[in-house]
Design a protein around this motif. Structure first.
Motif, PDB file in Angstrom:
ATOM      1  N   ALA A 252      -0.538  -8.889   4.290  1.00 15.23           N
ATOM      2  CA  ALA A 252       0.234 -10.166   3.649  1.00 15.23           C
ATOM      3  C   ALA A 252       0.900  -9.376   2.311  1.00 15.23           C
ATOM      4  O   ALA A 252       2.103  -9.642   1.849  1.00 15.23           O
ATOM      5  N   ARG A 253       0.063  -8.608   1.357  1.00 14.48           N
ATOM      6  CA  ARG A 253       0.416  -8.039   0.452  1.00 14.48           C
ATOM      7  C   ARG A 253       1.402  -7.102   0.475  1.00 14.48           C
ATOM      8  O   ARG A 253       2.522  -6.848  -0.010  1.00 14.48           O
ATOM      9  N   LEU A 254       1.483  -6.299   1.661  1.00 19.01           N
ATOM     10  CA  LEU A 254       2.172  -5.188   1.765  1.00 19.01           C
ATOM     11  C   LEU A 254       3.548  -5.635   2.532  1.00 19.01           C
ATOM     12  O   LEU A 254       4.687  -4.930   2.271  1.00 19.01           O
ATOM     13  N   GLY A 255       3.526  -6.386   3.607  1.00 22.89           N
ATOM     14  CA  GLY A 255       4.475  -7.041   4.066  1.00 22.89           C
ATOM     15  C   GLY A 255       5.291  -6.124   4.869  1.00 22.89           C
ATOM     16  O   GLY A 255       6.386  -5.801   4.944  1.00 22.89           O
ATOM     17  N   PRO A 324       7.023   7.245   2.509  1.00 24.28           N
ATOM     18  CA  PRO A 324       6.445   5.897   2.865  1.00 24.28           C
ATOM     19  C   PRO A 324       7.184   4.747   2.081  1.00 24.28           C
ATOM     20  O   PRO A 324       7.775   5.240   1.080  1.00 24.28           O
ATOM     21  N   ASP A 325       7.062   3.555   2.848  1.00 29.33           N
ATOM     22  CA  ASP A 325       7.872   2.528   1.981  1.00 29.33           C
ATOM     23  C   ASP A 325       6.525   1.609   1.328  1.00 29.33           C
ATOM     24  O   ASP A 325       6.487   1.119   0.230  1.00 29.33           O
ATOM     25  N   VAL A 326       5.557   1.551   2.220  1.00 28.69           N
ATOM     26  CA  VAL A 326       4.239   0.759   1.787  1.00 28.69           C
ATOM     27  C   VAL A 326       2.964   1.647   2.231  1.00 28.69           C
ATOM     28  O   VAL A 326       2.959   2.461   3.245  1.00 28.69           O
ATOM     29  N   ARG A 347       5.000  -0.562  -2.383  1.00 33.36           N
ATOM     30  CA  ARG A 347       3.753  -1.139  -2.594  1.00 33.36           C
ATOM     31  C   ARG A 347       2.563  -0.395  -2.178  1.00 33.36           C
ATOM     32  O   ARG A 347       2.531   0.252  -0.974  1.00 33.36           O
ATOM     33  N   ILE A 348       1.349  -0.337  -2.752  1.00 35.44           N
ATOM     34  CA  ILE A 348       0.333   0.174  -2.460  1.00 35.44           C
ATOM     35  C   ILE A 348      -0.973  -0.717  -2.259  1.00 35.44           C
ATOM     36  O   ILE A 348      -1.232  -1.445  -3.395  1.00 35.44           O
ATOM     37  N   ALA A 349      -1.937  -0.752  -1.531  1.00 38.75           N
ATOM     38  CA  ALA A 349      -2.923  -1.642  -1.337  1.00 38.75           C
ATOM     39  C   ALA A 349      -4.155  -0.506  -1.007  1.00 38.75           C
ATOM     40  O   ALA A 349      -4.149   0.408  -0.175  1.00 38.75           O
ATOM     41  N   LEU A 397      -9.822  -6.274  -3.809  1.00 35.86           N
ATOM     42  CA  LEU A 397      -8.576  -5.572  -3.502  1.00 35.86           C
ATOM     43  C   LEU A 397      -7.588  -5.413  -4.596  1.00 35.86           C
ATOM     44  O   LEU A 397      -7.167  -6.483  -5.352  1.00 35.86           O
ATOM     45  N   LEU A 398      -6.951  -4.205  -4.453  1.00 39.30           N
ATOM     46  CA  LEU A 398      -6.074  -3.865  -5.551  1.00 39.30           C
ATOM     47  C   LEU A 398      -4.624  -3.748  -4.850  1.00 39.30           C
ATOM     48  O   LEU A 398      -4.629  -2.844  -3.963  1.00 39.30           O
ATOM     49  N   THR A 399      -3.594  -4.400  -5.310  1.00 40.24           N
ATOM     50  CA  THR A 399      -2.101  -4.171  -4.677  1.00 40.24           C
ATOM     51  C   THR A 399      -1.352  -3.755  -6.002  1.00 40.24           C
ATOM     52  O   THR A 399      -1.163  -4.517  -7.128  1.00 40.24           O
ATOM     53  N   GLY A 400      -0.764  -2.613  -5.618  1.00 37.19           N
ATOM     54  CA  GLY A 400       0.230  -2.041  -6.842  1.00 37.19           C
ATOM     55  C   GLY A 400       1.519  -2.234  -6.358  1.00 37.19           C
ATOM     56  O   GLY A 400       2.121  -1.862  -5.353  1.00 37.19           O
TER      57      GLY A 400
END
Length: 407
Positions: A252-255, A324-326, A347-349, A397-400
Motif C-alpha cells: 500500500a505504501r509503495l504503490g 528503481p522507482d520503488v 519511495r523506500i519501505a 515499518l518505515l516508509t521513505g
C-alpha cells in the motif's frame, strides 16, 4: 479557420474512395514526406511537413479552406487525432482510419495481439516502456528516434526477449527482422518502426480465450493480496519480513504500478515480489540465497507473472542494476537502505524489529533526502475454536518518500 479537417490513415494500401475524395478537395495537406509525395495530393494544395503536430494544428486552424492530415496507420490509435482535437485549436475533425501499425506488425508476425500491451517509447518514456517489456510477455513498442530497438535492447540487459522489428511498414522498403534482444543493439534500424517484444510467458496467467485487452497479471492468481505465507513456499529461513500484514502495508505504501521497476532486496521466498508483479510492475528480486530464487520463480509461474532474480549480497550487487522507482528492503539494514537511497527511488519501505534499528534506518532515510513515516505494526493470530492466541508479530515499518527537489 479551416472549414473541415479530415485525418486520413495510411497503411501502404491504396487509398479508399472516401480518402481520395477528401484529398481531391483539400487546399492544405499536412503529412510526412512520403505522404506528401502520394500522387493523390492535389498539386495546387499548400503542403505542410508534419513535424510538431501542435504547430501544424495551429497552422491548420488559421487556414481558410479545407485541410487534410495524412498519418501512418490508424491516426486515432496513439496518433495525431488526440492533438488535433485539443480544445485550444477549435478544429472539427473527421477520421478515415486505416490498419494500425501495431495490427500490421502482429499480422506480419502471424500472431494474435488481443493479449498484448502497447506502449509508446520516446526519450522521456523509454525507461517505463522497457519496464513494461520486463513485466509482460507480449508488448508492442511504438518507437521514436533515440528510443528504438537498440535502446530497448540495451536497457533490457539481463532479460531475454525475442524482438520482431518491423521497419517502414506499408512502404516498398518494409522489412521484418526476428532476433534475440541481445543482438538488437548491434544493428542500425530505420524509422519508423514497431518492435514486438515477446518472451517469458507466465504459465498460470496465460489464457486461451482472453476477455480483456492486454496481459492480465492477476488472471492466474488467487483473489486478494498479501495472502498468508502458506500461499507461498518458504526458502527455509524464518523471516518476519514475510509476515502478510507487513507485506500488505508495504504494498500500500509503495504503490507499485505498470511502468515501474521494483527492487525487492532480500526477497526470500518471493511473496512481496510476486504480489508487486501482479500489480503490473516490473520486479527484480534480489537475494543472497539461490534457493530463494528457485522458490520465487516457482511462485511467479504459479501466479502467471514475470520477475527477474539476481543472486548476490547487497548493497554491492545493487550497483549494476537499472534504476528503481520503488524499493522494498527486506534484509540488510542501514547499509542497504543507504545504498538504495543513493539511487533516489520515489519511495523506500523497510522494517525493523527493535526501536534502535528503526531509529537508525529512519536517520539513513532522512539523510538520503526522504521524508519518513514510522508505524508500529502488531498482529495477533487467533484460533477460531477457542480464540486463544495462535501467533504474534510486532514490527516497525518505515516508509521513505523522496523529498521534492532532494539531490
Amino acid at each position: 479557420m479551416a472549414d473541415r479537417v479530415t485525418v486520413i490513415g495510411w497503411d501502404g494500401s491504396p487509398l479508399t474512395e472516401a480518402a481520395r475524395s477528401a484529398l481531391s478537395a483539400a487546399t492544405l495537406v499536412a503529412g510526412a514526406a512520403h505522404h506528401l509525395a502520394l500522387p493523390e495530393v492535389p498539386p495546387g494544395a499548400e503542403r505542410v511537413r508534419l513535424g510538431s503536430v501542435g504547430l501544424a494544428a495551429r497552422r491548420i486552424a488559421g487556414h481558410r479552406g479545407t485541410a487534410v492530415v495524412l498519418a501512418d496507420g490508424d491516426p486515432g490509435f496513439f496518433g495525431v487525432v488526440r492533438t488535433l482535437r485539443a480544445p485550444e485549436h477549435g478544429l472539427e475533425v473527421e477520421v478515415v482510419p486505416a490498419v494500425s501499425s501495431v495490427a500490421a506488425a502482429f499480422a506480419r508476425a502471424g500472431m494474435p495481439w488481443d493479449d498484448a500491451r502497447v506502449v509508446v517509447a520516446q526519450q522521456r518514456t523509454l525507461r517505463r516502456a522497457v519496464n513494461v517489456c520486463r513485466a509482460h510477455p507480449k508488448v508492442a513498442v511504438l518507437t521514436s528516434p533515440g528510443a528504438g530497438p537498440a535502446e530497448l535492447a540495451l536497457l533490457l540487459d539481463g532479460v531475454h526477449r525475442t524482438f520482431v522489428v518491423c521497419e517502414e511498414l506499408g512502404t516498398t522498403r518494409e522489412q521484418v527482422s526476428v532476433l534475440t534482444s541481445d543482438k538488437a543493439a548491434d544493428h542500425t534500424w530505420r524509422d519508423p518502426n514497431v518492435v514486438l517484444v515477446i518472451g517469458g510467458a507466465g504459465g498460470a496467467g496465460a489464457s486461451a480465450a482472453p476477455w480483456l485487452m492486454g496481459h492480465d497479471p492477476a488472471a492466474g492468481s488467487v483473489r486478494g493480496w498479501a495472502e498468508q505465507s502458506g500461499e507461498y513456499d518458504s526458502d527455509g529461513r524464518p523471516d518476519i519480513a514475510q509476515d502478510p500484514t507487513l507485506r500488505a502495508v508495504q504494498l500500500a505504501r509503495l504503490g507499485p504500478r505498470t511502468g515501474d521497476l521494483v527492487w525487492d532486496v532480500g526477497s526470500s521466498g518471493g511473496a512481496f515480489a510476486v504480489e508487486a508483479a501482479r500489480f503490473g510492475a516490473a520486479v527484480i528480486a534480489i537475494d543472497l540465497n539461490p534457493v530463494a530464487h528457485t522458490v520465487a520463480e516457482a511462485a511467479a509461474r504459479r501466479h502467471g507473472v514475470l520477475l527477474q532474480t539476481v543472486t548476490g549480497r547487497a548493497p554491492h550487487v545493487l550497483e549494476s542494476l537499472p534504476e528503481p522507482d520503488v524499493v522494498r528492503v527486506g534484509a540488510g539494514g542501514v547499509p542497504v537502505v543507504s545504498a538504495c537511497a543513493d539511487r533516489r527511488p520515489e519511495r523506500i519501505a523497510a522494517h525493523a524489529t527493535t526501536r534502535d534499528e528503526a531509529e537508525a534506518i529512519g536517520t539513513a532515510l532522512t539523510a538520503g533526502g526522504y521524508t519518513v513515516e514510522t508505524v508500529l505494526l502488531q498482529t495477533v493470530g487467533l484460533d477460531p475454536e477457542d480464540w486463544n492466541e495462535r501467533e504474534r508479530s510486532v514490527v516497525f515499518l518505515l516508509t521513505g518518500r523522496r523529498t521534492t527537489g532532494a539531490p
